[in-house]
Write an enzyme that holds these catalytic residues in place. Structure first.
Site, PDB file in Angstrom:
ATOM      1  N   GLN A 186       0.490  -1.707   0.199  1.00  0.00           N
ATOM      2  CA  GLN A 186      -0.578   0.327   0.020  1.00  0.00           C
ATOM      3  C   GLN A 186       0.891   1.354  -0.183  1.00  0.00           C
ATOM      4  O   GLN A 186       1.929   1.572   0.705  1.00  0.00           O
ATOM      5  CB  GLN A 186      -0.938  -0.169   0.976  1.00  0.00           C
ATOM      6  CG  GLN A 186      -2.664   1.332   1.121  1.00  0.00           C
ATOM      7  CD  GLN A 186      -3.153   1.094   2.528  1.00  0.00           C
ATOM      8  OE1 GLN A 186      -2.728   0.831   3.751  1.00  0.00           O
ATOM      9  NE2 GLN A 186      -3.820   1.887   1.833  1.00  0.00           N
ATOM     10  N   GLU A 316      -3.003  -3.780   7.059  1.00  0.00           N
ATOM     11  CA  GLU A 316      -3.861  -4.413   7.400  1.00  0.00           C
ATOM     12  C   GLU A 316      -3.992  -6.019   6.599  1.00  0.00           C
ATOM     13  O   GLU A 316      -5.159  -5.992   5.761  1.00  0.00           O
ATOM     14  CB  GLU A 316      -5.518  -4.177   7.535  1.00  0.00           C
ATOM     15  CG  GLU A 316      -5.956  -3.122   5.932  1.00  0.00           C
ATOM     16  CD  GLU A 316      -4.847  -1.157   5.759  1.00  0.00           C
ATOM     17  OE1 GLU A 316      -4.132  -1.335   6.443  1.00  0.00           O
ATOM     18  OE2 GLU A 316      -5.330  -0.759   5.253  1.00  0.00           O
ATOM     19  N   HIS A 340      -7.479  -1.559  15.242  1.00  0.00           N
ATOM     20  CA  HIS A 340      -7.325  -0.481  13.362  1.00  0.00           C
ATOM     21  C   HIS A 340      -7.663  -1.135  12.515  1.00  0.00           C
ATOM     22  O   HIS A 340      -7.841  -1.272  11.600  1.00  0.00           O
ATOM     23  CB  HIS A 340      -6.555   0.475  13.805  1.00  0.00           C
ATOM     24  CG  HIS A 340      -6.634   1.111  12.642  1.00  0.00           C
ATOM     25  ND1 HIS A 340      -6.369   2.450  12.329  1.00  0.00           N
ATOM     26  CD2 HIS A 340      -5.468   1.302  11.643  1.00  0.00           C
ATOM     27  CE1 HIS A 340      -6.565   3.027  11.486  1.00  0.00           C
ATOM     28  NE2 HIS A 340      -6.319   2.095  10.765  1.00  0.00           N
ATOM     29  N   GLU A 341      -6.342  -2.360  13.067  1.00  0.00           N
ATOM     30  CA  GLU A 341      -6.088  -2.897  11.899  1.00  0.00           C
ATOM     31  C   GLU A 341      -7.057  -3.860  11.706  1.00  0.00           C
ATOM     32  O   GLU A 341      -7.554  -4.361  10.536  1.00  0.00           O
ATOM     33  CB  GLU A 341      -4.372  -4.350  11.486  1.00  0.00           C
ATOM     34  CG  GLU A 341      -3.437  -3.267  11.879  1.00  0.00           C
ATOM     35  CD  GLU A 341      -3.261  -2.085  11.022  1.00  0.00           C
ATOM     36  OE1 GLU A 341      -4.060  -2.329   9.792  1.00  0.00           O
ATOM     37  OE2 GLU A 341      -3.123  -0.988  11.139  1.00  0.00           O
ATOM     38  N   HIS A 344     -10.466  -2.991   9.575  1.00  0.00           N
ATOM     39  CA  HIS A 344     -10.148  -2.659   8.451  1.00  0.00           C
ATOM     40  C   HIS A 344     -10.182  -3.535   7.802  1.00  0.00           C
ATOM     41  O   HIS A 344     -10.607  -3.534   6.168  1.00  0.00           O
ATOM     42  CB  HIS A 344      -8.280  -2.662   7.359  1.00  0.00           C
ATOM     43  CG  HIS A 344      -8.013  -0.844   8.348  1.00  0.00           C
ATOM     44  ND1 HIS A 344      -8.369  -0.198   6.920  1.00  0.00           N
ATOM     45  CD2 HIS A 344      -7.056  -0.756   8.318  1.00  0.00           C
ATOM     46  CE1 HIS A 344      -7.489   1.364   6.890  1.00  0.00           C
ATOM     47  NE2 HIS A 344      -6.372   0.642   8.022  1.00  0.00           N
ATOM     48  N   GLU A 363      -9.482   4.872   5.956  1.00  0.00           N
ATOM     49  CA  GLU A 363      -8.509   5.319   7.103  1.00  0.00           C
ATOM     50  C   GLU A 363      -9.818   6.235   8.013  1.00  0.00           C
ATOM     51  O   GLU A 363      -9.704   5.759   8.929  1.00  0.00           O
ATOM     52  CB  GLU A 363      -7.725   5.575   6.571  1.00  0.00           C
ATOM     53  CG  GLU A 363      -6.281   5.439   6.147  1.00  0.00           C
ATOM     54  CD  GLU A 363      -6.126   3.669   6.969  1.00  0.00           C
ATOM     55  OE1 GLU A 363      -6.424   3.627   7.799  1.00  0.00           O
ATOM     56  OE2 GLU A 363      -5.439   3.201   6.314  1.00  0.00           O
ATOM     57  N   ASP A 418       1.233   7.956  -0.714  1.00  0.00           N
ATOM     58  CA  ASP A 418       1.931   7.875   0.059  1.00  0.00           C
ATOM     59  C   ASP A 418       2.198   9.026   1.316  1.00  0.00           C
ATOM     60  O   ASP A 418       1.558   9.221   2.529  1.00  0.00           O
ATOM     61  CB  ASP A 418       3.264   7.355   0.395  1.00  0.00           C
ATOM     62  CG  ASP A 418       3.870   5.873   0.459  1.00  0.00           C
ATOM     63  OD1 ASP A 418       3.122   5.077   1.128  1.00  0.00           O
ATOM     64  OD2 ASP A 418       4.657   5.642  -0.721  1.00  0.00           O
ATOM     65  N   TYR A 426      -7.637   9.764   8.327  1.00  0.00           N
ATOM     66  CA  TYR A 426      -7.730   9.997   9.842  1.00  0.00           C
ATOM     67  C   TYR A 426      -8.554   9.909  10.426  1.00  0.00           C
ATOM     68  O   TYR A 426      -9.373   9.408  10.824  1.00  0.00           O
ATOM     69  CB  TYR A 426      -6.534   8.875  10.217  1.00  0.00           C
ATOM     70  CG  TYR A 426      -5.400   8.345   9.380  1.00  0.00           C
ATOM     71  CD1 TYR A 426      -4.088   8.274   8.496  1.00  0.00           C
ATOM     72  CD2 TYR A 426      -5.951   6.706  10.455  1.00  0.00           C
ATOM     73  CE1 TYR A 426      -3.863   7.365   8.070  1.00  0.00           C
ATOM     74  CE2 TYR A 426      -4.840   5.637   9.709  1.00  0.00           C
ATOM     75  CZ  TYR A 426      -3.704   5.602   8.041  1.00  0.00           C
ATOM     76  OH  TYR A 426      -2.889   5.484   7.696  1.00  0.00           O
TER      77      TYR A 426
HETATM   78  N1  BES Z   1      -3.120   0.898   6.046  1.00  0.00           N
HETATM   79  C1  BES Z   1      -2.095   1.281   7.240  1.00  0.00           C
HETATM   80  C2  BES Z   1      -0.952   1.610   6.620  1.00  0.00           C
HETATM   81  C3  BES Z   1       0.220   2.702   5.879  1.00  0.00           C
HETATM   82  C4  BES Z   1       0.141   4.102   5.964  1.00  0.00           C
HETATM   83  C5  BES Z   1       0.173   1.868   4.277  1.00  0.00           C
HETATM   84  C6  BES Z   1       0.969   4.682   5.471  1.00  0.00           C
HETATM   85  C7  BES Z   1       0.929   2.588   3.445  1.00  0.00           C
HETATM   86  C8  BES Z   1       1.133   4.497   3.978  1.00  0.00           C
HETATM   87  C9  BES Z   1      -2.905   0.989   8.350  1.00  0.00           C
HETATM   88  O1  BES Z   1      -3.483   0.685   8.917  1.00  0.00           O
HETATM   89  C10 BES Z   1      -2.308   2.644   9.926  1.00  0.00           C
HETATM   90  O2  BES Z   1      -3.316   3.118   9.517  1.00  0.00           O
HETATM   91  N2  BES Z   1      -1.035   2.068  10.587  1.00  0.00           N
HETATM   92  C11 BES Z   1      -1.318   3.226  11.606  1.00  0.00           C
HETATM   93  C12 BES Z   1      -1.825   2.561  12.716  1.00  0.00           C
HETATM   94  C13 BES Z   1      -3.551   2.775  13.017  1.00  0.00           C
HETATM   95  C14 BES Z   1      -3.215   2.212  14.291  1.00  0.00           C
HETATM   96  C15 BES Z   1      -3.481   4.181  12.471  1.00  0.00           C
HETATM   97  C16 BES Z   1      -0.200   2.970  11.694  1.00  0.00           C
HETATM   98  O3  BES Z   1       1.161   2.512  10.618  1.00  0.00           O
HETATM   99  O4  BES Z   1       0.939   4.297  12.553  1.00  0.00           O
HETATM  100 ZN    ZN Z   2      -5.554   1.393   9.176  1.00  0.00          ZN
END
Ligand code: BES
Ligand code: ZN
Length: 643
Positions: A186, A316, A340-341, A344, A363, A418, A426
């Protein structure tokens, strides 16, 4: 003659774009068979310069015309060369029979051969072109199709530039005995390790054949099994259609332990028992989510603990979330990340944003669902504290973002997706849903979400689809005004009305902190033995940014914050004290930066260090030492900082 410029244009409709197959220089084209290429080129005018549609701005693929419905991966994992070698077979659905080419996304892949087949049995060499590299999107791989072609196989190798893979030497793992590999696809990194229509708008089922050194175990976002024999040959099937960014692979000296019939942990030995203890509420979370949002649709739910260089908190990947070991603290204080994961599994994996401009559908919804799970399992007070900490992070971020980027639906068409993963999708997304839940009542809103997940299950949708569904199903009487919804979705900043919960615990901390700062209360009177990590985080974040060296020492003497083993507490404290030259942080900070690669922590830390002229060159040295252990994405981010 071959040097002519060849363009295939889309006609310039919104979201579509023009791209070049050849830009006058053959050196840009990987060409295996000049005669075939000639035929291909000559055929173009005959086929009337077919309009190749690429409707996702971050993908070259023409998935609305011909799409992969099933992918067969056959890959050997070579740790010596740090390379994946094999093929990706695309089983196609020809949506527009007039279209005679398939466009896949690739980035930094070495394509060796492409074949095609009408029946999946007889294969012939295909004509293909690897286009010019775009800095964001990579290279389109265009394959010529015959009228009856139903499968295309791309034989390829990955290169060391693969942004979606991290290869760790044995030394860089916790056990230090075996190497480790993991993917992170991702948002658009899948194309760096497999040629694919790399858009969340298309969903595919997949199967994979993975060969590894005998002593290592491979796992994927598919049907992992506790009973897999460790023999270096692994087969996977993912029978439910997923977007390409959810294809995931990890290989290492992994061991499994079950937590419940449906949940378990994969990890290196060193982490396994600790992880099982930390995540032991996962089944409870799942039960809560099932109740609220509908039956978990992916069968098993396992967690894979990655090495600490993993650049995110969690990812996720379906059936197997990848998580950082920095959430294993011994007190379950950071397991909202598991919620969180897991969340998803509904928001994101089941109902998916069709393009990265709609990231909030993934998100923001997930933050909301996560918080509901936390509320059910750990109670209102904890969920409220977590929401308030999120809002604090959003407010901090809003000060740095341009107004445009503070919109829920920003325009990332010509930018790296990214960069879209900041607090706005979020937390602003979460706050919109929180506001709707208050407006319509929690229960009714949860029911609406359950309906939403069921209605759009295994589909990729955009914001408009959500709005229409909301208007039709929940906002029938228009009691939530269209104008305020518009404002939430399309206006910058946090202008909509939000009723935030209050937290007694946080209020008490604010009061005590004020009393300490004004000299009315000794720090030793704080009832910190009862503080949760959330309270610590709130306490540190509320501290004024201009504490005196004496005050910092006093805090550290009393609470050992510079030596906190909790990565969230440590980072929050370190960010406060770096600009204030607090010496006690130096040694632990060095240790932290050398051992943790999670971007959420290290990017702000290096940013603070860079801004402190007295510590900048020290930070540069630490970075030089730490960099080889960081993930390619983290390296890229930090290189940009130019320490
Ligand atoms: N889908 C994201 C991981 C991600 C973030 C992939 C940026 C690609 C680019 C994952 O679900 C996520 O949001 N992770 C967060 C934790 C969450 C509790 C906010 C993280 O990695 O900090
Ligand atoms: Zn996420």
């Amino acid at each position: 003659m071959c040097a002519d410029v060849l363009r295939i244009c889309t006609g310039g409709q919104p979201g579509e774009h023009e791209f070049e197959l050849l830009n006058g220089q053959l050196s840009h084209v990987i060409l295996k068979n000049c005669a075939l290429l000639l035929v291909f080129l000559l055929s173009l005018p005959l086929s009337g310069m077919q309009k190749i549609e690429a409707t996702d701005p971050h993908s070259f693929s023409n998935y609305t015309q011909v799409r992969t419905r099933h992918l067969v991966l056959d890959l050997a994992v070579d740790f010596t060369r740090q390379q994946l070698t094999g093929y990706a077979e695309h089983q196609l659905e020809r949506l527009d029979p007039a279209i005679d080419r398939l466009v896949l996304d690739t980035r930094n892949l070495k394509v060796t051969t492409v074949t095609y087949s009408d029946d999946g049995v007889h294969w012939q060499k295909a004509v293909y072109l690897l286009g010019i590299a775009d800095p964001l999107k990579g290279q389109p791989l265009t394959v010529q199709l015959q009228a009856k072609t139903l499968s295309v196989r791309v034989y390829y190798q990955t290169t060391p530039q693969a942004s979606g893979l991290q290869w760790l030497t044995a030394d860089q793992t916790s056990e230090k005995k075996h190497p480790f590999l993991f993917s992170q696809s991702q948002p658009i990194h899948a194309r760096s390790w497999l040629p694919v229509q790399d858009t969340p708008a298309n969903r595919i089922t997949y199967q994979a054949n993975i060969r590894t050194p005998r002593e290592l175990l491979a796992v994927m976002s598919a049907d992992n099994s506790a009973n897999t024999e460790r023999n270096g040959q692994y087969r996977f099937t993912m029978a439910q259609p997923v977007p390409s960014y959810l294809i995931a692979l990890a290989v290492g000296d992994l061991h499994f332990k079950a937590m419940s019939a449906q949940t378990g942990v994969y990890a290196e030995k060193l982490w396994l028992d600790k992880a099982v203890a930390e995540f032991s509420d996962t089944q409870k979370m799942m039960d809560a989510a099932n109740q609220l949002f509908g039956q978990y649709p992916w069968q098993r739910y396992d967690l894979l603990v990655l090495p600490s260089s993993f650049p995110f908190g969690g990812m996720e990947n379906p059936r197997l979330s990848f998580v950082t070991p920095t959430i294993i603290t011994g007190d379950k204080s950071l397991i909202s990340l598991v919620a969180h994961e897991l969340a998803h599994s509904w928001s994101g994996n089941l109902v998916t944003n069709a393009c990265w401009n709609d990231l909030w559908l993934n998100e923001g919804f997930t933050n909301y669902v996560e918080n509901r799970i936390m509320q059910e399992v750990y109670g209102q007070a904890r969920a409220d504290m977590e929401l308030l900490l999120n809002v604090q992070a959003l407010r901090e971020q809003l000060q740095q973002l341009s107004p445009d980027d503070s919109r829920l639906q920003p325009d990332y068409r010509f930018r790296d997706p990214d960069e879209a993963f900041h607090q706005v999708p979020y937390v602003k997304g979460q706050l919109l849903l929180h506001t709707l839940a208050q407006h319509f009542g929690q229960e009714q809103f949860d029911r609406f979400l359950r309906d939403y997940f069921a209605t759009f299950a295994f589909q990729s949708i955009n914001t408009k689809t959500f709005v229409d569904f909301f208007t039709q199903k929940l906002n029938i009487k228009q009691s939530f005004s269209a104008a305020s919804l518009e404002q939430w979705l399309y206006q910058p900043g946090l202008t909509g009305e939000v009723k935030l919960p209050s937290s007694d615990a946080f209020s008490r901390i604010s009061v005590m902190q004020q009393q300490w700062l004004s000299g009315k209360l000794s720090i030793n009177m704080f009832p910190t033995e009862q503080w949760s990590v959330h309270e610590w985080l709130y306490f540190i974040e509320q501290l004024p940014r201009n504490l005196t060296p004496q005050q910092l020492i006093e805090l550290d003497m009393a609470f050992s914050l510079s030596n906190s083993r909790n990565a969230e507490v440590f980072t929050t404290w370190a960010r406060l004290v770096i600009p204030l030259n607090h010496q006690q942080i130096i040694q632990p900070l060095r240790q932290f930066l050398l051992s943790v690669g999670r971007q959420k922590f290290i990017v702000p830390l290096y940013t603070e260090l860079k801004a402190n002229p007295q510590w900048r060159s020290w930070a540069r040295q630490v970075y030089r030492e730490a960099r080889p252990g960081y993930h390619p994405l983290a390296q890229q981010q930090l290189d940009k900082l130019a320490l």
